[in-house]
Design a protein around this motif. Structure first.
Motif, PDB file in Angstrom:
ATOM      1  N   TYR A  14      30.004   2.560  -5.779  1.00  0.00           N
ATOM      2  CA  TYR A  14      29.934   2.463  -7.234  1.00  0.00           C
ATOM      3  C   TYR A  14      30.747   3.548  -7.939  1.00  0.00           C
ATOM      4  CZ  TYR A  14      26.064  -0.709  -6.236  1.00  0.00           C
ATOM      5  OH  TYR A  14      25.304  -1.746  -5.765  1.00  0.00           O
ATOM      6  N   LEU A  15      30.404   4.805  -7.717  1.00  0.00           N
ATOM      7  CA  LEU A  15      30.991   5.875  -8.507  1.00  0.00           C
ATOM      8  C   LEU A  15      32.484   6.080  -8.236  1.00  0.00           C
ATOM      9  CD1 LEU A  15      30.483   8.033 -10.604  1.00  0.00           C
ATOM     10  CD2 LEU A  15      29.923   9.631  -8.753  1.00  0.00           C
ATOM     11  N   ILE A  16      32.863   6.217  -6.969  1.00  0.00           N
ATOM     12  CA  ILE A  16      34.266   6.502  -6.651  1.00  0.00           C
ATOM     13  C   ILE A  16      35.188   5.353  -7.057  1.00  0.00           C
ATOM     14  CG2 ILE A  16      35.909   7.049  -4.813  1.00  0.00           C
ATOM     15  CD1 ILE A  16      33.684   8.528  -3.365  1.00  0.00           C
ATOM     16  N   PRO A  17      34.882   4.085  -6.695  1.00  0.00           N
ATOM     17  CA  PRO A  17      35.749   2.979  -7.146  1.00  0.00           C
ATOM     18  C   PRO A  17      35.838   2.905  -8.671  1.00  0.00           C
ATOM     19  CG  PRO A  17      34.276   2.234  -5.426  1.00  0.00           C
ATOM     20  CD  PRO A  17      33.812   3.600  -5.820  1.00  0.00           C
ATOM     21  N   PHE A  18      34.716   3.130  -9.341  1.00  0.00           N
ATOM     22  CA  PHE A  18      34.700   3.057 -10.803  1.00  0.00           C
ATOM     23  C   PHE A  18      35.610   4.119 -11.411  1.00  0.00           C
ATOM     24  CE2 PHE A  18      32.657   4.258 -14.913  1.00  0.00           C
ATOM     25  CZ  PHE A  18      32.890   3.067 -15.582  1.00  0.00           C
ATOM     26  N   ILE A  19      35.553   5.337 -10.899  1.00  0.00           N
ATOM     27  CA  ILE A  19      36.394   6.431 -11.403  1.00  0.00           C
ATOM     28  C   ILE A  19      37.869   6.143 -11.134  1.00  0.00           C
ATOM     29  CG2 ILE A  19      37.003   8.863 -11.092  1.00  0.00           C
ATOM     30  CD1 ILE A  19      34.034   9.427 -10.649  1.00  0.00           C
TER      31      ILE A  19
END
Length: 522
Positions: A14-19
């Motif tokens: 979630y977090l890394i792909p979103f960033i």
């Protein structure tokens, strides 16, 4: 610390792909930080392979395929959330539409994210830390961009190839390859740095990297030679093969429900900015949205202002709403008028903006009080033909507003086209990045067609763009005035007319992957 992060499903899926998706916006206009794509795409590729492998161990409590879908979906959601948030600004002009702002900001990126999610779901299980997997990854992303540009009414916006809009030299292969083939190569080059994390011999990493650098260098050399050769050719173009044009950017405030007196004041300002010379044969290009809310028949009543300021040496090209008396259909049109304000040519826009110019499922949604965003209740009708405007030696291909983002309209254009005119109303997007991204597309269309392109935009970027993508003259965002030039009328010696090369390259990528897919060192 890194190991702990990579074992955290929330961070990885979630977090890394979103960033990474969010950061991609900085590679496009107006930022042009293209180099960040050499980090974003390799990291996303490596993360996708990592998730594929770890889904069978650390993430085994969750469905394997769900993880592959989620990483692509979340990445794309971040990509579009930061890249097209400016769409929401168009909903601020009418109180009735403000409740749709969350839809524009959130739902549209969520919908577009499904395409990338499905792509990573399909190919994720086949990827490994090898070069053939980079080809599969790049080919799939390029195909996804292609599908998004064609499906429904199509929305080929912020495709990775557009992130090099500032680098005119390396854009020159566009004319030979076509936009989607070029985009495929761009994605591949951006993803190449991932090889430095593969457990392969150094000489293999070196060979792959040098080959990628050579391709970029070759494109640069080819582009530089093409541009220099073209500049020498343009010096030899005779005055008889040029057209003198004045391109106007009135910078009018976008307003609803105006009086005819307001339209008259706008017309007076347009005449002032045009500053017609009675002795000089001129075509004046006014933008779309000049007379918001009025149709041609209503503005025709003001023709006395045209008759007293222009003469037979002058033609005016402008955007205006028109109505077919027989069918009662309304059109967003580009017209060419003479000094008596008589229509010599009319083009009705074919690529209409959903919700902006027509309301999907209109009969149903009308019952809930919804209509198109632009003034007037009834949706615009789609134009039936795309015929050029020809006069003397001038053969103009007209494109209205966001029609400039569709490469297919260039591919299908009349072979005799020697000038492209794009008129636009960019006031809908306010002081956001939208008008800058919109302008970038025009650079690509000029190179693809090998033809000069004139763009007149209200509250956008107005420019005269050469056939190799160079900007000869320009009015910046929110700047008022005119630019003028004796524009060479160039008929393309060659242009890519279909997407055959793109599909041949995709097939080649797939074959290479199938041959070498099992050759990996992890």
């Amino acid at each position: 610390m890194l190991k702990k992060i990579l074992n955290n499903r929330g961070f990885v899926l979630y977090l890394i792909p979103f960033i990474l998706g969010l950061l991609s916006v900085f590679s496009f206009q107006p930022f042009n930080l293209t180099l960040i794509n050499f980090f974003i795409l390799p990291l996303f590729f490596l993360l996708l392979v990592y998730v594929k492998k770890r889904s069978k161990s650390v993430y085994r409590t969750k469905p394997f395929r769900k993880n592959l879908f989620l990483i692509g979906f979340i990445f794309s959601f971040g990509f579009y959330l930061s890249g097209i948030f400016w769409i929401a600004h168009s909903l601020t002009f009418d109180e009735r539409f403000k409740f749709l702002i969350p839809f524009a900001v959130i739902v549209i990126p969520l919908f577009l994210g499904i395409f990338t999610g499905l792509a990573t779901l399909i190919i994720g299980q086949f990827l490994n830390y090898n070069f053939s997997s980079i080809l599969l990854f790049s080919g799939t992303f390029a195909l996804t961009d292609y599908i998004k540009g064609k499906i429904l009414s199509g929305f080929p916006w912020n495709i990775w190839g557009y992130s090099v809009s500032w680098f005119t030299e390396v854009l020159q292969p566009l004319n030979l390859l076509g936009f989607f083939s070029y985009n495929l190569f761009v994605i591949t080059i951006f993803t190449i740095p991932a090889v430095f994390f593969f457990r392969i011999k150094f000489n293999q990493k070196f060979l792959i990297s040098v080959t990628a650098c050579f391709i970029v260098f070759f494109a640069y050399i080819y582009g530089t030679i093409s541009i220099n050769k073209n500049e020498n050719y343009l010096k030899k173009v005779s005055a008889n093969n040029k057209i003198y044009a004045k391109v106007i950017s009135p910078n009018f405030k976008l307003e609803y429900n105006l009086l005819i007196s307001d339209a008259e004041n706008k017309l007076k300002k347009l005449i002032k900015y045009s500053d017609p010379d009675p002795q000089k044969k001129t075509i004046f290009i006014w933008p779309e949205g000049t007379f918001t809310g009025f149709n041609y028949n209503e503005i025709y009543k003001l023709r006395g202002l045209i008759e007293s300021n222009f003469n037979k040496n002058h033609l005016i090209l402008l955007g205006i709403n028109t109505k077919n008396k027989e069918s009662e259909e309304y059109f967003n049109s580009l017209i060419v008028v003479n000094n008596n304000f008589e229509i010599l040519y009319q083009y009705n826009k074919q690529k209409l903006v959903p919700f902006g110019e027509f309301l999907p499922f209109e009969n149903l949604l009308n019952k809930f009080g919804l209509k198109k965003i632009t003034q007037g209740h009834e949706s615009f009708s789609r134009g039936a033909k795309h015929e050029n405007f020809s006069i003397d030696k001038t053969n103009i291909l007209p494109l209205i507003c966001y029609e400039i983002i569709f490469p297919e309209l260039i591919q299908k254009a009349n072979d005799g086209t020697n000038l492209i005119v794009n008129i636009s109303e960019d006031g809908w997007f306010g002081n956001t990045i939208g008008p800058h991204q919109h302008f970038a597309k025009a650079i690509f269309r000029s190179i693809e067609s090998d033809t000069f392109l004139v763009r007149s935009a209200n509250k956008g970027i107005t420019a005269i763009i050469g056939n190799k993508g160079q900007i000869y003259k320009k009015l910046n965002f929110n700047e008022t005035g005119n630019i003028e030039m004796n524009i060479p009328l160039l008929t393309a010696k060659f242009k890519n007319k279909n997407d055959l090369i793109f599909f041949i390259l995709l097939f080649t990528y797939l074959i290479i992957f199938l041959i070498f897919k099992n050759k990996t060192n992890v």
